[in-house]
Scaffold this motif. Structure first.
Motif, mmCIF file in Angstrom:
data_model
loop_
_atom_site.group_PDB
_atom_site.id
_atom_site.type_symbol
_atom_site.label_atom_id
_atom_site.label_comp_id
_atom_site.label_asym_id
_atom_site.label_seq_id
_atom_site.Cartn_x
_atom_site.Cartn_y
_atom_site.Cartn_z
ATOM 1 N N SER A 101 54.539 28.144 77.863
ATOM 2 C CA SER A 101 53.629 28.926 78.319
ATOM 3 C C SER A 101 54.181 29.735 79.571
ATOM 4 O O SER A 101 55.297 29.251 80.129
ATOM 5 N N LEU B 64 47.049 31.027 84.135
ATOM 6 C CA LEU B 64 47.962 30.949 82.798
ATOM 7 C C LEU B 64 47.963 32.733 82.410
ATOM 8 O O LEU B 64 46.963 33.379 82.095
ATOM 9 N N ASP C 43 50.379 31.439 76.304
ATOM 10 C CA ASP C 43 51.047 30.409 75.739
ATOM 11 C C ASP C 43 51.130 30.758 74.104
ATOM 12 O O ASP C 43 50.517 31.508 73.620
#
Length: 118
Positions: free
Chosen positions: A35, A47, A50
């Protein structure tokens, strides 16, 4: 243990491109998730993208259509191609590896600075 080494960050003008690389070394066995995260000053780490063992890919909405995550399984590497960069993309970008088998350990890269500015 596992070590992650990142490269490719730098200073770029709005609309420009960068390609981040992350190469993992050490004892890596079985399925892994790789990721990219980022963290701007004063913000939480988020995030960005990923890629799962089966090839499924996730992108945060703010980078869809501009960023592309890819991997080289044999090299234990993950890449992030960033196009049409915006000032709000400015952050420290971190590579992340999670082992889904065995002891299910997770590892972070040291971070690489991406600055988008005129």
């Amino acid at each position: 243990q596992v070590q992650l080494v990142e490269s490719g960050g730098g200073l770029v003008q709005p609309g420009g491109s960068l390609r981040l690389s992350c190469v993992a070394s050490g004892s890596i066995i079985g399925d892994i998730v790789m990721s990219w995260y980022r963290q701007a000053p004063g913000n939480l780490r988020e995030l960005v993208a990923d890629i799962l063992p089966g090839g499924s890919i996730f992108y945060v909405n703010s980078v869809k259509g501009r960023f592309t995550i890819s991997r080289d399984i044999l090299k234990n590497a993950v890449y992030l191609q960033m196009n049409s960069l915006k000032p709000e993309d400015t952050a420290v970008y971190y590579c992340h590896l999670e082992m889904l088998e065995g002891r299910k350990r997770a590892y972070w890269g040291q971070g690489t600075q991406v600055t988008v500015s005129s």
